[in-house]
Design a protein around this motif. Structure first.
Motif, PDB file in Angstrom:
ATOM      1  N   LEU A   1       0.862  -1.186   0.000  1.00  9.83           N
ATOM      2  CA  LEU A   1       0.000   0.000   0.000  1.00  9.83           C
ATOM      3  C   LEU A   1       0.894   1.230   0.000  1.00  9.83           C
ATOM      4  O   LEU A   1       1.803   1.347   0.830  1.00  9.83           O
ATOM      5  N   TYR A   2       0.634   2.139  -0.912  1.00 14.04           N
ATOM      6  CA  TYR A   2       1.314   3.427  -0.935  1.00 14.04           C
ATOM      7  C   TYR A   2       0.322   4.469  -0.438  1.00 14.04           C
ATOM      8  O   TYR A   2      -0.777   4.590  -0.990  1.00 14.04           O
ATOM      9  N   LEU A   3       0.686   5.180   0.598  1.00 11.85           N
ATOM     10  CA  LEU A   3      -0.196   6.166   1.217  1.00 11.85           C
ATOM     11  C   LEU A   3       0.219   7.569   0.801  1.00 11.85           C
ATOM     12  O   LEU A   3       1.388   7.942   0.933  1.00 11.85           O
ATOM     13  N   PHE A   4      -0.737   8.333   0.329  1.00 14.92           N
ATOM     14  CA  PHE A   4      -0.502   9.724  -0.055  1.00 14.92           C
ATOM     15  C   PHE A   4      -1.415  10.615   0.773  1.00 14.92           C
ATOM     16  O   PHE A   4      -2.640  10.519   0.666  1.00 14.92           O
ATOM     17  N   GLY A   5      -0.824  11.460   1.592  1.00 13.45           N
ATOM     18  CA  GLY A   5      -1.583  12.445   2.359  1.00 13.45           C
ATOM     19  C   GLY A   5      -1.610  13.748   1.580  1.00 13.45           C
ATOM     20  O   GLY A   5      -0.571  14.338   1.298  1.00 13.45           O
ATOM     21  N   ALA A   6      -2.808  14.194   1.209  1.00 15.44           N
ATOM     22  CA  ALA A   6      -2.956  15.399   0.388  1.00 15.44           C
ATOM     23  C   ALA A   6      -2.939  16.654   1.258  1.00 15.44           C
ATOM     24  O   ALA A   6      -3.369  16.625   2.405  1.00 15.44           O
ATOM     25  N   PRO A   7      -2.476  17.767   0.708  1.00 13.14           N
ATOM     26  CA  PRO A   7      -2.534  19.027   1.455  1.00 13.14           C
ATOM     27  C   PRO A   7      -3.985  19.484   1.589  1.00 13.14           C
ATOM     28  O   PRO A   7      -4.782  19.297   0.682  1.00 13.14           O
ATOM     29  N   GLY A   8      -4.311  20.084   2.720  1.00  8.10           N
ATOM     30  CA  GLY A   8      -5.695  20.471   2.976  1.00  8.10           C
ATOM     31  C   GLY A   8      -6.070  21.882   2.584  1.00  8.10           C
ATOM     32  O   GLY A   8      -7.248  22.203   2.492  1.00  8.10           O
ATOM     33  N   GLN A   9      -5.079  22.735   2.308  1.00 11.26           N
ATOM     34  CA  GLN A   9      -5.387  24.126   1.975  1.00 11.26           C
ATOM     35  C   GLN A   9      -6.038  24.215   0.601  1.00 11.26           C
ATOM     36  O   GLN A   9      -5.639  23.549  -0.345  1.00 11.26           O
ATOM     37  N   GLU A  10      -7.006  25.097   0.488  1.00 11.84           N
ATOM     38  CA  GLU A  10      -7.732  25.268  -0.770  1.00 11.84           C
ATOM     39  C   GLU A  10      -6.798  25.557  -1.946  1.00 11.84           C
ATOM     40  O   GLU A  10      -7.020  25.079  -3.055  1.00 11.84           O
ATOM     41  N   ARG A  11      -5.736  26.297  -1.713  1.00 16.22           N
ATOM     42  CA  ARG A  11      -4.835  26.659  -2.825  1.00 16.22           C
ATOM     43  C   ARG A  11      -4.107  25.455  -3.413  1.00 16.22           C
ATOM     44  O   ARG A  11      -3.533  25.536  -4.496  1.00 16.22           O
ATOM     45  N   PHE A  12      -4.112  24.310  -2.707  1.00 14.47           N
ATOM     46  CA  PHE A  12      -3.470  23.103  -3.220  1.00 14.47           C
ATOM     47  C   PHE A  12      -4.468  22.057  -3.711  1.00 14.47           C
ATOM     48  O   PHE A  12      -4.079  20.951  -4.089  1.00 14.47           O
ATOM     49  N   TRP A  13      -5.744  22.362  -3.718  1.00 14.20           N
ATOM     50  CA  TRP A  13      -6.745  21.388  -4.141  1.00 14.20           C
ATOM     51  C   TRP A  13      -6.562  20.936  -5.583  1.00 14.20           C
ATOM     52  O   TRP A  13      -7.002  19.856  -5.956  1.00 14.20           O
ATOM     53  N   PHE A  14      -5.914  21.756  -6.404  1.00 17.21           N
ATOM     54  CA  PHE A  14      -5.697  21.369  -7.801  1.00 17.21           C
ATOM     55  C   PHE A  14      -4.888  20.075  -7.892  1.00 17.21           C
ATOM     56  O   PHE A  14      -4.953  19.361  -8.894  1.00 17.21           O
ATOM     57  N   LEU A  15      -4.120  19.732  -6.852  1.00 17.93           N
ATOM     58  CA  LEU A  15      -3.325  18.502  -6.835  1.00 17.93           C
ATOM     59  C   LEU A  15      -4.184  17.254  -6.637  1.00 17.93           C
ATOM     60  O   LEU A  15      -3.766  16.152  -7.004  1.00 17.93           O
ATOM     61  N   TRP A  16      -5.354  17.424  -6.033  1.00 18.06           N
ATOM     62  CA  TRP A  16      -6.141  16.269  -5.625  1.00 18.06           C
ATOM     63  C   TRP A  16      -6.538  15.362  -6.778  1.00 18.06           C
ATOM     64  O   TRP A  16      -6.417  14.142  -6.678  1.00 18.06           O
ATOM     65  N   ASP A  17      -7.038  15.921  -7.876  1.00 22.02           N
ATOM     66  CA  ASP A  17      -7.452  15.071  -8.993  1.00 22.02           C
ATOM     67  C   ASP A  17      -6.294  14.220  -9.501  1.00 22.02           C
ATOM     68  O   ASP A  17      -6.474  13.060  -9.850  1.00 22.02           O
ATOM     69  N   ARG A  18      -5.099  14.783  -9.518  1.00 24.94           N
ATOM     70  CA  ARG A  18      -3.917  14.014  -9.925  1.00 24.94           C
ATOM     71  C   ARG A  18      -3.643  12.900  -8.918  1.00 24.94           C
ATOM     72  O   ARG A  18      -3.294  11.786  -9.291  1.00 24.94           O
ATOM     73  N   LEU A  19      -3.765  13.193  -7.642  1.00 25.71           N
ATOM     74  CA  LEU A  19      -3.543  12.175  -6.612  1.00 25.71           C
ATOM     75  C   LEU A  19      -4.587  11.062  -6.694  1.00 25.71           C
ATOM     76  O   LEU A  19      -4.290   9.900  -6.444  1.00 25.71           O
ATOM     77  N   PHE A  20      -5.825  11.401  -7.052  1.00 25.59           N
ATOM     78  CA  PHE A  20      -6.888  10.392  -7.136  1.00 25.59           C
ATOM     79  C   PHE A  20      -6.675   9.443  -8.310  1.00 25.59           C
ATOM     80  O   PHE A  20      -7.138   8.307  -8.283  1.00 25.59           O
ATOM     81  N   SER A  21      -5.988   9.894  -9.339  1.00 24.16           N
ATOM     82  CA  SER A  21      -5.761   9.073 -10.519  1.00 24.16           C
ATOM     83  C   SER A  21      -5.021   7.789 -10.135  1.00 24.16           C
ATOM     84  O   SER A  21      -3.938   7.831  -9.566  1.00 24.16           O
ATOM     85  N   GLY A  22      -5.625   6.648 -10.457  1.00 18.14           N
ATOM     86  CA  GLY A  22      -5.019   5.363 -10.160  1.00 18.14           C
ATOM     87  C   GLY A  22      -5.140   4.912  -8.717  1.00 18.14           C
ATOM     88  O   GLY A  22      -4.578   3.888  -8.339  1.00 18.14           O
ATOM     89  N   ALA A  23      -5.884   5.648  -7.906  1.00 15.37           N
ATOM     90  CA  ALA A  23      -6.021   5.278  -6.490  1.00 15.37           C
ATOM     91  C   ALA A  23      -7.000   4.126  -6.316  1.00 15.37           C
ATOM     92  O   ALA A  23      -8.056   4.089  -6.958  1.00 15.37           O
ATOM     93  N   LEU A  24      -6.647   3.211  -5.449  1.00 11.66           N
ATOM     94  CA  LEU A  24      -7.544   2.129  -5.062  1.00 11.66           C
ATOM     95  C   LEU A  24      -8.755   2.711  -4.343  1.00 11.66           C
ATOM     96  O   LEU A  24      -9.890   2.304  -4.551  1.00 11.66           O
ATOM     97  N   GLY A  25      -8.516   3.691  -3.483  1.00 13.69           N
ATOM     98  CA  GLY A  25      -9.575   4.331  -2.715  1.00 13.69           C
ATOM     99  C   GLY A  25      -9.003   5.467  -1.898  1.00 13.69           C
ATOM    100  O   GLY A  25      -7.808   5.768  -1.968  1.00 13.69           O
ATOM    101  N   ALA A  26      -9.880   6.093  -1.115  1.00 20.21           N
ATOM    102  CA  ALA A  26      -9.462   7.260  -0.339  1.00 20.21           C
ATOM    103  C   ALA A  26     -10.112   7.268   1.027  1.00 20.21           C
ATOM    104  O   ALA A  26     -11.190   6.715   1.231  1.00 20.21           O
ATOM    105  N   VAL A  27      -9.416   7.927   1.944  1.00 20.58           N
ATOM    106  CA  VAL A  27      -9.948   8.196   3.285  1.00 20.58           C
ATOM    107  C   VAL A  27     -10.183   9.699   3.352  1.00 20.58           C
ATOM    108  O   VAL A  27      -9.275  10.486   3.083  1.00 20.58           O
TER     109      VAL A  27
END
Length: 194
Positions: free
Chosen positions: A76-102
């Protein structure tokens, strides 16, 4: 053993600023996690909404990364995303290929989870919601589900991101949910494949 694994499974941990994403990755990773935490400055207070987390001294500016070896073939590779609104643009890239999310939730700031849930639903990524214990107001699961307009099939659990066993249980719940999620999906028809 982990270096020989041939099946990397990606899990993303998302949520608002200061909900404990970095803490969760640190609590369960078998390796020293890669962390992109930087000192919060006064300048950031004019950009980021720090209400409810004024005590926070550092913040993630890219993502956190950890690893858990399941067996000789699966990691399992765990990626913790930044929570600030200015970094939300990264989220869609992080979701790509993800098994799931918490979606990690601070019940004192439930509204901070709306964007994460919306993006995951739009992306079609299965997810669970984990309420991190900050000693804030206690809400019933029904109240939280109603506030988030959460589908009844999405697991909602309590956790303490500082505790390894609690964070492991969150990941186990996610993997069980993902397994069930994909078991109930209808396979595409032959016409859809053409």
């Amino acid at each position: 053993m982990g270096a020989q694994a041939d099946n990397g499974l990606k899990i993303v941990i998302v949520g608002g600023l200061g909900v404990g994403k970095t803490t969760m990755v640190r609590s369960v990773s078998e390796i020293r996690p890669l962390s992109t935490e930087e000192t919060m400055t006064r300048a950031g207070e004019t950009v980021d909404d720090v209400s409810g987390v004024q005590h926070k001294a550092t913040t993630t500016v890219a993502f956190d990364f950890g690893r858990i070896t399941l067996d000789s073939h699966n990691v399992l590779y765990l990626f913790g995303a930044p929570g600030q609104e200015r970094f939300w643009f990264l989220w869609d890239r992080l979701f790509s290929g993800a098994l799931g999310a918490v979606v990690l939730l601070d019940t004192r700031r439930i509204d901070d989870s709306w964007y994460a849930i919306d993006r995951l639903e739009r992306h079609g990524t299965p997810f669970i919601v984990a309420c991190n214990d900050f000693g804030g107001p206690r809400h019933t699961p029904d109240e939280i589900r109603a506030a988030l307009d959460l589908d009844p099939d999405v697991p909602l659990i309590d956790c303490d991101a500082r505790e390894r066993d609690s964070s492991k249980q969150v990941l186990i719940t996610l993997v069980e949910h993902v397994r069930q999620y994909y078991a109930t999906q209808t396979p595409p028809s032959e016409q859809e494949l053409v």
